[in-house]
Design a protein around this motif. Structure first.
Motif, PDB file in Angstrom:
ATOM      1  N   THR A  14       0.814  -1.220   0.000  1.00 18.82           N
ATOM      2  CA  THR A  14       0.000   0.000   0.000  1.00 18.82           C
ATOM      3  C   THR A  14       0.847   1.270   0.000  1.00 18.82           C
ATOM      4  OG1 THR A  14      -0.139   0.038   2.421  1.00 18.82           O
ATOM      5  CG2 THR A  14      -1.840  -1.199   1.247  1.00 18.82           C
ATOM      6  N   GLY A  19       3.684  -0.215  -3.803  1.00 26.00           N
ATOM      7  CA  GLY A  19       2.579  -0.271  -4.741  1.00 26.00           C
ATOM      8  C   GLY A  19       3.049  -0.163  -6.176  1.00 26.00           C
ATOM      9  N   GLN A 189      -2.955   1.941  -3.049  1.00 30.15           N
ATOM     10  CA  GLN A 189      -1.608   2.493  -2.885  1.00 30.15           C
ATOM     11  C   GLN A 189      -1.630   3.978  -2.574  1.00 30.15           C
ATOM     12  OE1 GLN A 189       0.808   2.139  -6.425  1.00 30.15           O
ATOM     13  NE2 GLN A 189       2.317   3.605  -5.696  1.00 30.15           N
TER      14      GLN A 189
END
Length: 332
Positions: A14, A19, A189
């Motif tokens: 994330t 990401g 993300q």
């Protein structure tokens, strides 16, 4: 029937770097050969990752037993979450050692460090001609164990030397720009990095600028080289810098000051010195203000890394970053 797919554990999905790396993997044909598990803390983001054929597990890197167990089930671990989490790194290594003992095959650990490990204590007083080369093993080994990220990096190198894991350490430099990919679109993300957005937020609050992606491709190149058995450098020879040119933070701060002034937010087009109180208030010491950190990414380029973004692109990117953090945001 036992799966022939490669078990991959991914941390930091994330985050900005993680990401971006995961988005690259998802778009690579090699993803079809993976059972990819990603650690997340949010149930909502876990379900979104599941829709992308990623196996999400809810948990925290502070749970060492949890992390060790997942690592022990993995052929490859890609760590992008926290370069300074020593306990998490050691727990991961314990798990990978168990994997080696069970399979007699050395698993792979691709870890995110950073060129902050190269910083000096110049405090903006002087520049340096000391330029680190990721092909120069002795030069890297001359770094003091007290340098940022170094305690974790040394544990990884030690584990590689012991033979139960092969470690590859990616060291991004200044990470910049607003990420745009499938994970950002799904709200998985964080689209912003840490260094420049952190400084921009401080500048916005004080009303004045102050002074004191492509890197994701390196992860893919290392991963592809490992899987195709090209035997890329690992352990002592496994440091990969992410560098394409140089900049001074003064140039970045000056550009932010110009943008703020032109938008009617800043007081002057010239940056002013942060006070000691402001440095503490905004935790600016964390951004390596005033330090030198120079390097050349020759090992990464040797794998075929061909970055195209330049120092000028970095400076130009700051306009969008500033606008993104204005409240309310300005419309184009």
């Amino acid at each position: 029937m036992e799966s022939t797919k490669t078990n991959v554990l991914f941390t930091g999905a994330t985050g900005y770097i993680g990401g971006s790396v995961l988005a690259k993997i998802l778009g690579d044909p090699v993803f079809q050969t993976f059972n990819l598990t990603a650690i997340v803390r949010s149930k909502e983001k876990a379900e979104k990752l599941r829709s992308l054929s990623v196996n999400p597990v809810i948990g925290s890197l502070s749970d060492q037993a949890f992390l060790e167990r997942l690592a022990s089930e993995s052929d490859i671990v890609i760590s992008t979450a926290d370069s300074d989490n020593y306990e998490a790194a050691v727990a991961t290594l314990r798990g990978l050692k168990k994997r080696y003992e069970a399979t007699n095959v050395s698993p792979i650990l691709i870890h995110t460090s950073g060129t902050g490990v190269l910083t000096d204590d110049s405090q903006g007083v002087y520049s340096t001609e000391n330029i680190y080369d990721d092909l120069n093993v002795e030069q890297i080994e001359s770094l003091a164990p007290t340098q940022p990220h170094r305690n974790v990096d040394l544990e990884l190198v030690k584990a590689d030397t012991e033979g139960y894991v092969r470690t590859y350490i990616i060291l991004p430099s200044t990470i910049y720009g607003i990420a745009k990919n499938k994970l950002v679109d799904l709200g998985i993300q964080n689209p912003h990095s840490i260094q420049m957005p952190g400084l921009i937020k401080a500048d916005l609050e004080r009303g004045q600028g102050g002074v004191y992606g492509e890197v994701a491709d390196i992860y893919i190149l290392v991963l592809d080289a490992v899987l195709s058995k090209k035997n890329p450098g690992h352990g002592r020879e496994g440091f990969y810098f992410g560098e394409n040119g140089e900049h001074t933070l003064y140039d970045a701060y000056k550009r932010v000051s110009e943008i703020l002034f032109d938008l009617g937010v800043g007081k002057s087009r010239e940056p002013t010195a942060f006070s000691g109180e402001e440095i503490d208030k905004y935790s600016l010491a964390l951004f390596g203000l005033g330090a030198n950190s120079r390097c050349r990414a020759n090992r990464a380029r040797g794998l075929g890394w061909k970055p195209v973004k330049t120092t000028e692109d970095f400076i130009d990117s700051l306009d969008a970053e500033v606008r993104a953090f204005l409240k309310p945001p300005l419309r184009e």
